[in-house]
Design a protein around this motif. Structure first.
Motif, mmCIF file in Angstrom:
data_model
loop_
_atom_site.group_PDB
_atom_site.id
_atom_site.type_symbol
_atom_site.label_atom_id
_atom_site.label_comp_id
_atom_site.label_asym_id
_atom_site.label_seq_id
_atom_site.Cartn_x
_atom_site.Cartn_y
_atom_site.Cartn_z
ATOM 1 N N ASP A 243 20.511 36.415 41.074
ATOM 2 C CA ASP A 243 20.475 37.866 40.810
ATOM 3 C C ASP A 243 21.079 38.626 41.986
ATOM 4 O OD1 ASP A 243 19.347 37.448 38.371
ATOM 5 O OD2 ASP A 243 17.284 37.873 39.002
ATOM 6 N N ALA A 244 20.805 38.159 43.210
ATOM 7 C CA ALA A 244 21.336 38.847 44.394
ATOM 8 C C ALA A 244 22.870 38.742 44.433
ATOM 9 C CB ALA A 244 20.730 38.235 45.663
ATOM 10 N N GLU A 245 23.390 37.579 44.081
ATOM 11 C CA GLU A 245 24.861 37.423 44.055
ATOM 12 C C GLU A 245 25.483 38.340 43.010
ATOM 13 O OE1 GLU A 245 25.144 32.737 45.530
ATOM 14 O OE2 GLU A 245 24.858 33.188 43.398
ATOM 15 N N LYS A 246 24.870 38.393 41.831
ATOM 16 C CA LYS A 246 25.412 39.263 40.777
ATOM 17 C C LYS A 246 25.363 40.728 41.231
ATOM 18 C CE LYS A 246 22.944 37.062 37.530
ATOM 19 N NZ LYS A 246 22.264 36.771 36.299
ATOM 20 N N ALA A 247 24.262 41.088 41.875
ATOM 21 C CA ALA A 247 24.140 42.479 42.336
ATOM 22 C C ALA A 247 25.223 42.794 43.363
ATOM 23 C CB ALA A 247 22.743 42.707 42.932
ATOM 24 N N SER A 248 25.528 41.839 44.233
ATOM 25 C CA SER A 248 26.556 42.119 45.245
ATOM 26 C C SER A 248 27.931 42.204 44.596
ATOM 27 C CB SER A 248 26.512 41.091 46.390
ATOM 28 O OG SER A 248 26.892 39.823 45.910
ATOM 29 N N ILE A 249 28.190 41.395 43.582
ATOM 30 C CA ILE A 249 29.506 41.457 42.907
ATOM 31 C C ILE A 249 29.639 42.771 42.131
ATOM 32 C CG2 ILE A 249 31.049 40.321 41.236
ATOM 33 C CD1 ILE A 249 29.629 37.640 42.029
ATOM 34 N N ARG A 250 28.525 43.292 41.629
ATOM 35 C CA ARG A 250 28.601 44.591 40.912
ATOM 36 C C ARG A 250 29.128 45.693 41.822
ATOM 37 N NH1 ARG A 250 23.367 43.030 38.662
ATOM 38 N NH2 ARG A 250 23.908 41.888 36.770
ATOM 39 N N THR A 251 28.896 45.555 43.138
ATOM 40 C CA THR A 251 29.358 46.605 44.059
ATOM 41 C C THR A 251 30.881 46.585 44.240
ATOM 42 O OG1 THR A 251 29.212 45.271 46.078
ATOM 43 C CG2 THR A 251 27.189 46.410 45.385
ATOM 44 N N LEU A 252 31.551 45.550 43.748
ATOM 45 C CA LEU A 252 33.019 45.486 43.887
ATOM 46 C C LEU A 252 33.732 46.408 42.899
ATOM 47 C CD1 LEU A 252 33.661 41.628 44.307
ATOM 48 C CD2 LEU A 252 33.625 43.388 46.097
ATOM 49 N N ASP A 253 32.991 46.919 41.897
ATOM 50 C CA ASP A 253 33.638 47.765 40.885
ATOM 51 C C ASP A 253 34.233 49.002 41.548
ATOM 52 O OD1 ASP A 253 34.490 48.872 38.515
ATOM 53 O OD2 ASP A 253 32.506 49.656 37.963
ATOM 54 N N ARG A 254 35.547 49.212 41.342
ATOM 55 C CA ARG A 254 36.166 50.434 41.840
ATOM 56 C C ARG A 254 37.064 51.055 40.782
ATOM 57 N NH1 ARG A 254 41.123 48.055 44.166
ATOM 58 N NH2 ARG A 254 40.686 45.898 44.699
ATOM 59 N N GLY A 255 36.790 50.742 39.531
ATOM 60 C CA GLY A 255 37.560 51.347 38.442
ATOM 61 C C GLY A 255 39.045 51.067 38.548
ATOM 62 N N PHE A 256 39.390 49.907 39.094
ATOM 63 C CA PHE A 256 40.803 49.568 39.337
ATOM 64 C C PHE A 256 41.420 48.942 38.087
ATOM 65 C CE2 PHE A 256 43.720 46.080 40.855
ATOM 66 C CZ PHE A 256 44.798 46.905 41.123
ATOM 67 N N ARG A 257 42.233 49.727 37.385
ATOM 68 C CA ARG A 257 42.834 49.261 36.132
ATOM 69 C C ARG A 257 44.275 48.856 36.375
ATOM 70 N NH1 ARG A 257 41.233 49.835 31.073
ATOM 71 N NH2 ARG A 257 39.578 51.279 31.624
ATOM 72 N N ARG A 258 44.633 47.647 35.959
ATOM 73 C CA ARG A 258 45.989 47.146 36.172
ATOM 74 C C ARG A 258 46.902 47.455 34.985
ATOM 75 N NH1 ARG A 258 47.293 43.321 39.561
ATOM 76 N NH2 ARG A 258 48.686 42.632 37.910
ATOM 77 N N ILE A 259 46.330 47.406 33.761
ATOM 78 C CA ILE A 259 47.161 47.554 32.558
ATOM 79 C C ILE A 259 46.916 48.932 31.965
ATOM 80 C CG2 ILE A 259 47.636 46.632 30.239
ATOM 81 C CD1 ILE A 259 48.079 44.277 31.759
#
Ligand SMILES: NC(=O)c1ccc[n+]([C@@H]2O[C@H](COP(=O)([O-])OP(=O)(O)OC[C@H]3O[C@@H](n4cnc5c(N)ncnc54)[C@H](OP(=O)(O)O)[C@@H]3O)[C@@H](O)[C@H]2O)c1
Length: 269
Positions: A243-259
């Motif tokens: 759960d802690a790993e998933k929570a830390s990966i959730r913080t990587l979201d920056r709305g970065f859209r490539r397509i």
């Protein structure tokens, strides 16, 4: 024949020609059982050929294709699906998607969505779905075809674009999302946080991105032509993140859209 979509598939964009067939065949040998193609990728023939050459039975591999946005009018839709089935040469596909909604309804929504439902009724596809649909498109789909008519919405999703609004809506509908460009075209492979988490699980950073998306309930379709990367990505299936790993990966979201081409709808996130 399975009606469920295997959670990890192979994207085939760019896997054209004989080299493409060889990469798809490598993936099938590694254990991939879900192949994602489209009328606009020029890989339908390669998908069919690789499955035939693999020696696997037709019902062991889940095959998806997509109707291109330039063939969604009433006159072209069904002939284009018949042409796809000819190109692939494996009988009906498991899943047929609308690749992009028609911008500003230039082609009436009702027209192409009823054609999609008709393609299933005519036995061209076991399941139907959509791609690059917004919440508004999904709600209109429910009203037109009824709840539960579509099996997935395939959209860009990766640790840098987690699309919380769309994901919440899809969850509320019980609709799985299929994550395209799930490793952000290789960018996740260089991510320090994903790399550190990968070290503790004995997998690559890219595999951590894939494992995270699957843990969030999404289907993933990474592409690769490298046998090593195909195998490393496939290893994501056996990673269980804390759960802690998933929570830390959730913080990587920056709305970065490539397509985000001109034909794209107004996104929710
Ligand atoms: N519905 C849509 O509108 C839509 C749009 C875009 C894509 N798609 C689908 O989604 C699939 C995936 O998207 P994509 O192919 O554009 O991008 P992707 O899967 O995010 O990334 C593919 C790229 O990442 C590299 N890569 C793969 N695994 C790697 C690893 N473990 N480490 C480092 N690099 C790695 C590959 O290079 P190597 O070959 O060297 O491994 C390739 O250049 C497509 O093939 C297509 O089926 C759908």
């Amino acid at each position: 024949m399975t009606h469920t979509i295997p959670p990890l598939g192979l994207g085939t964009y760019g896997r054209t020609g004989d080299a493409g067939t060889a990469a798809i065949l490598d993936a099938l040998e590694i254990g991939y059982r879900h192949l994602d193609t489209a009328q606009n990728y020029d890989t339908e023939r390669q998908v069919g050929e690789a499955v035939r050459r693999s020696g696997l039975k037709r019902d062991e591999v889940f095959v998806t294709t997509k109707v291109g946005d330039q063939r969604m009018d009433k006159a072209q839709f069904m002939p284009s699906v018949e042409r796809s089935l000819e190109q692939i040469g494996l009988g009906p596909v498991d899943l047929l998607l609308i690749h992009w909604p028609s911008k500003n309804d230039a082609i009436p929504f009702e027209d192409y969505m009823t054609s999609l439902a008709e393609a299933r009724q005519r036995g061209f596809a076991r399941l139907i779905g959509v791609s690059n649909f917004t919440i508004d498109h999904l709600e209109r789909t429910d009203r037109l075809l009824g709840k539960g008519a579509i099996a997935t919405n395939q959209v860009e999703l990766h640790p840098y674009l987690q699309s919380p609004r769309l994901v919440a809506h899809a969850r509320s509908m019980g609709l799985p999302l299929t994550a395209y460009q799930p490793i952000a075209k290789g960018e996740c492979a260089r991510d320090p946080l994903l790399g550190r988490i990968g070290e503790t699980h004995g997998v690559t950073a890219a595999a951590v991105a894939l494992a995270f998306l699957m843990a969030e309930g999404h289907i993933v379709i990474p592409a690769s032509s490298s046998k090593a990367n195909l195998a490393a990505n496939f290893a994501a299936r056996s990673v269980t993140l804390t759960d802690a790993e998933k929570a830390s990966i959730r913080t990587l979201d920056r709305g970065f859209r490539r397509i985000n081409p001109d034909k794209a709808p107004r996104w929710d996130d």
